[in-house]
Design a protein around this motif. Structure first.
Motif, PDB file in Angstrom:
ATOM      1  N   LEU A  81       1.022   2.383  14.574  1.00 49.68           N
ATOM      2  CA  LEU A  81       1.831   3.701  14.635  1.00 49.68           C
ATOM      3  C   LEU A  81       2.081   4.117  13.298  1.00 49.68           C
ATOM      4  O   LEU A  81       2.233   5.100  12.901  1.00 49.68           O
ATOM      5  N   ASP A  82       2.910   3.311  12.441  1.00 52.07           N
ATOM      6  CA  ASP A  82       3.276   3.656  11.086  1.00 52.07           C
ATOM      7  C   ASP A  82       2.238   3.929  10.191  1.00 52.07           C
ATOM      8  O   ASP A  82       2.145   4.869   9.431  1.00 52.07           O
ATOM      9  N   ALA A  83       0.778   3.541  10.288  1.00 49.17           N
ATOM     10  CA  ALA A  83      -0.420   3.824   9.564  1.00 49.17           C
ATOM     11  C   ALA A  83      -0.688   5.292   9.991  1.00 49.17           C
ATOM     12  O   ALA A  83      -0.963   5.944   9.276  1.00 49.17           O
ATOM     13  N   LEU A  84      -0.609   5.516  11.127  1.00 45.75           N
ATOM     14  CA  LEU A  84      -1.132   6.755  11.561  1.00 45.75           C
ATOM     15  C   LEU A  84      -0.227   7.950  11.135  1.00 45.75           C
ATOM     16  O   LEU A  84      -0.632   8.982  10.574  1.00 45.75           O
ATOM     17  N   ARG A  85       0.981   7.621  11.267  1.00 46.57           N
ATOM     18  CA  ARG A  85       1.969   8.593  10.871  1.00 46.57           C
ATOM     19  C   ARG A  85       2.430   8.758   9.291  1.00 46.57           C
ATOM     20  O   ARG A  85       2.233   9.937   8.861  1.00 46.57           O
ATOM     21  N   GLU A  86       2.379   7.774   8.770  1.00 44.23           N
ATOM     22  CA  GLU A  86       2.833   7.816   7.417  1.00 44.23           C
ATOM     23  C   GLU A  86       1.643   7.859   6.390  1.00 44.23           C
ATOM     24  O   GLU A  86       1.713   8.436   5.552  1.00 44.23           O
ATOM     25  N   ASN A  87       0.489   6.952   6.807  1.00 43.01           N
ATOM     26  CA  ASN A  87      -0.670   7.142   5.789  1.00 43.01           C
ATOM     27  C   ASN A  87      -1.712   8.156   6.135  1.00 43.01           C
ATOM     28  O   ASN A  87      -2.182   8.695   5.317  1.00 43.01           O
ATOM     29  N   LEU A  88      -1.973   8.599   7.536  1.00 48.07           N
ATOM     30  CA  LEU A  88      -2.627   9.659   8.027  1.00 48.07           C
ATOM     31  C   LEU A  88      -2.057  11.058   8.336  1.00 48.07           C
ATOM     32  O   LEU A  88      -2.849  11.896   8.714  1.00 48.07           O
ATOM     33  N   ASN A  89      -0.872  10.850   8.296  1.00 43.73           N
ATOM     34  CA  ASN A  89      -0.070  12.068   8.732  1.00 43.73           C
ATOM     35  C   ASN A  89      -0.211  12.765  10.045  1.00 43.73           C
ATOM     36  O   ASN A  89      -0.338  14.031  10.165  1.00 43.73           O
ATOM     37  N   LEU A  90      -0.663  11.988  10.879  1.00 40.48           N
ATOM     38  CA  LEU A  90      -0.860  12.231  12.416  1.00 40.48           C
ATOM     39  C   LEU A  90       0.461  12.156  13.067  1.00 40.48           C
ATOM     40  O   LEU A  90       0.834  10.862  13.428  1.00 40.48           O
ATOM     41  N   LYS A  91       1.049  13.162  13.417  1.00 41.51           N
ATOM     42  CA  LYS A  91       2.381  13.069  13.766  1.00 41.51           C
ATOM     43  C   LYS A  91       2.304  13.263  15.380  1.00 41.51           C
ATOM     44  O   LYS A  91       3.606  13.235  15.887  1.00 41.51           O
ATOM     45  N   GLY A  92       1.307  13.365  16.116  1.00 40.07           N
ATOM     46  CA  GLY A  92       1.329  13.559  17.358  1.00 40.07           C
ATOM     47  C   GLY A  92       1.820  12.188  18.198  1.00 40.07           C
ATOM     48  O   GLY A  92       2.157  12.264  19.209  1.00 40.07           O
ATOM     49  N   THR A  93       1.482  11.093  17.599  1.00 41.88           N
ATOM     50  CA  THR A  93       1.813   9.812  18.282  1.00 41.88           C
ATOM     51  C   THR A  93       3.292   9.567  17.670  1.00 41.88           C
ATOM     52  O   THR A  93       3.585   9.494  16.426  1.00 41.88           O
ATOM     53  N   LYS A  94       4.118   9.317  18.762  1.00 35.25           N
ATOM     54  CA  LYS A  94       5.571   9.410  18.368  1.00 35.25           C
ATOM     55  C   LYS A  94       6.139   7.932  18.260  1.00 35.25           C
ATOM     56  O   LYS A  94       5.581   6.925  19.109  1.00 35.25           O
TER      57      LYS A  94
END
Length: 162
Positions: A81-94
């Motif tokens: 989750l943190d890799a998706l949101r913080e590293n890849l900037n994919l904010k759809g996953t909450k």
């Protein structure tokens, strides 16, 4: 007739209440500060060792997210989750409850539904991950995305991914 005593007599070493409170406060302060006498049951010699902060262990990682391969270096304790949101900037996953109960962090990993707030990124090196952003095919929305639009399902976005 004899008088009946309803209280015990104070011990011969009696001290005032103020002195007792001051002594207790001084002892507690010494314990917190770690100043108790060595060898005493609660002194520094018998206290648990203080853990030093652990150094970050950085790990190279490759993730295939929504059909694109991403190379990154993350802390070994980073969740997917943190890799998706913080590293890849994919904010759809909450990040909802952060305990795997709400489903806001749900993505597909190798086609299987997974709560990624509980999953370490290093465990999924090289695997295929599909987020809510990756469900559509170009301009054609996925049926779930279309249902959200049709029924005005978007409000806070808390449950959108799940």
């Amino acid at each position: 007739m004899k008088a009946i005593r309803l209280y015990a007599e104070p011990p011969s070493w009696s001290m005032s209440r103020r002195t007792a409170v001051q002594a207790t406060a001084a002892f507690a302060t010494a314990q917190v500060a770690g100043c108790a006498a060595p060898g005493s049951p609660t002194g520094p010699a018998n206290s648990p060792a203080r853990e030093e902060p652990r150094a970050q262990v950085m790990v190279p990682l490759q993730m295939r997210v929504n059909g694109q391969t991403h190379d990154m270096v993350v802390d070994a304790r980073t969740s997917v989750l943190d890799a998706l949101r913080e590293n890849l900037n994919l904010k759809g996953t909450k990040k909802g409850c952060d305990h795997g109960q709400c489903g806001a962090c749900t993505v597909l990993i190798e086609g299987r539904r997974t709560n990624v707030c509980l999953t370490l990124a290093v465990m999924h090196d090289g695997l295929s991950i599909t987020t809510i952003e990756g469900l559509s095919s170009g301009e054609q929305l996925h049926p779930m995305q279309a249902a959200f639009l049709k029924h005005d399902g978007f409000q806070c976005g808390y449950c959108t991914p799940g």
